[in-house]
Design a protein around this motif. Sequence first.
Motif, mmCIF file in Angstrom:
data_model
loop_
_atom_site.group_PDB
_atom_site.id
_atom_site.type_symbol
_atom_site.label_atom_id
_atom_site.label_comp_id
_atom_site.label_asym_id
_atom_site.label_seq_id
_atom_site.Cartn_x
_atom_site.Cartn_y
_atom_site.Cartn_z
ATOM 1 N N GLY A 292 5.206 9.501 -27.761
ATOM 2 C CA GLY A 292 5.965 10.466 -28.552
ATOM 3 C C GLY A 292 7.245 10.823 -27.823
ATOM 4 O O GLY A 292 7.959 9.956 -27.329
ATOM 5 N N ARG A 293 7.524 12.104 -27.705
ATOM 6 C CA ARG A 293 8.756 12.543 -27.043
ATOM 7 C C ARG A 293 8.513 13.007 -25.616
ATOM 8 O O ARG A 293 9.459 13.286 -24.883
ATOM 9 N N GLY A 294 7.262 13.133 -25.214
ATOM 10 C CA GLY A 294 6.958 13.619 -23.878
ATOM 11 C C GLY A 294 6.492 12.510 -22.951
ATOM 12 O O GLY A 294 6.364 11.351 -23.351
ATOM 13 N N PRO A 295 6.222 12.852 -21.683
ATOM 14 C CA PRO A 295 5.772 11.857 -20.701
ATOM 15 C C PRO A 295 4.299 11.519 -20.894
ATOM 16 O O PRO A 295 3.568 12.234 -21.572
ATOM 17 N N ARG A 296 3.876 10.432 -20.285
ATOM 18 C CA ARG A 296 2.459 10.071 -20.315
ATOM 19 C C ARG A 296 1.670 11.065 -19.474
ATOM 20 O O ARG A 296 2.116 11.489 -18.413
ATOM 21 N N ARG A 297 0.503 11.433 -19.971
ATOM 22 C CA ARG A 297 -0.327 12.415 -19.266
ATOM 23 C C ARG A 297 -1.257 11.724 -18.267
ATOM 24 O O ARG A 297 -1.486 10.522 -18.324
#
Length: 206
Positions: A71-76
């Motif tokens: 999506g728009r965030g970093p990988r968790r």
Amino acid sequence: MTQTPPVDDTTDGDATLETTLETPLAERVEAILLIVDEPIALVALAASVHAPVPAVRQVLEALVEDYDGRGRGPRRGFELREVGGGWRLYVREDHDDLVADFIGGQAPARLSQAALETLAVIAYKQPVTRGQVASIRAVNVDSVVRTLLARGLITELFADSETGAINYGTSDQLLQHLGINSIDELPPISPLLDDGADGFEEGMIR
């Protein structure tokens, strides 16, 4: 002739993902996923959050993409996986050693009485699910099982194909601690128990 500008499918996809994750349903789904110790089936998850199955499936798919950094965030550092017909949060494989070292460093040097009793049930009854262990001991064993896993004394053997429940067994590390080559060398438990003790029924006792 006026040309229609191209449609940005990526932007639309991100907007849909963001909208899905911002719903109260997504919060409820995450809340349940954070507390389950075994994969939870889609239908059971939908029932627990009081929502239609298709809507919950859409949220799960959006969460997978979000945690994976699509999506728009970093990988968790964790991921959402479907295992044995159910859904559960897992630490990413890249961080298994890190988490094991951390938990191992927090663990006490000696096992508690509850941990020893749970370990005995697993050793003699394996393969056995967490629910079966809890039924035998008549107490909740979630935290104890996590402790035994972190100490490397038990291991996840397989997930039940119908229920998704994880079956546990003893590890090679436990055998080394006990100084035996296999679980067949465990001492018979029958002489150590009173008649009908602790929920060990006929067929469970070695």
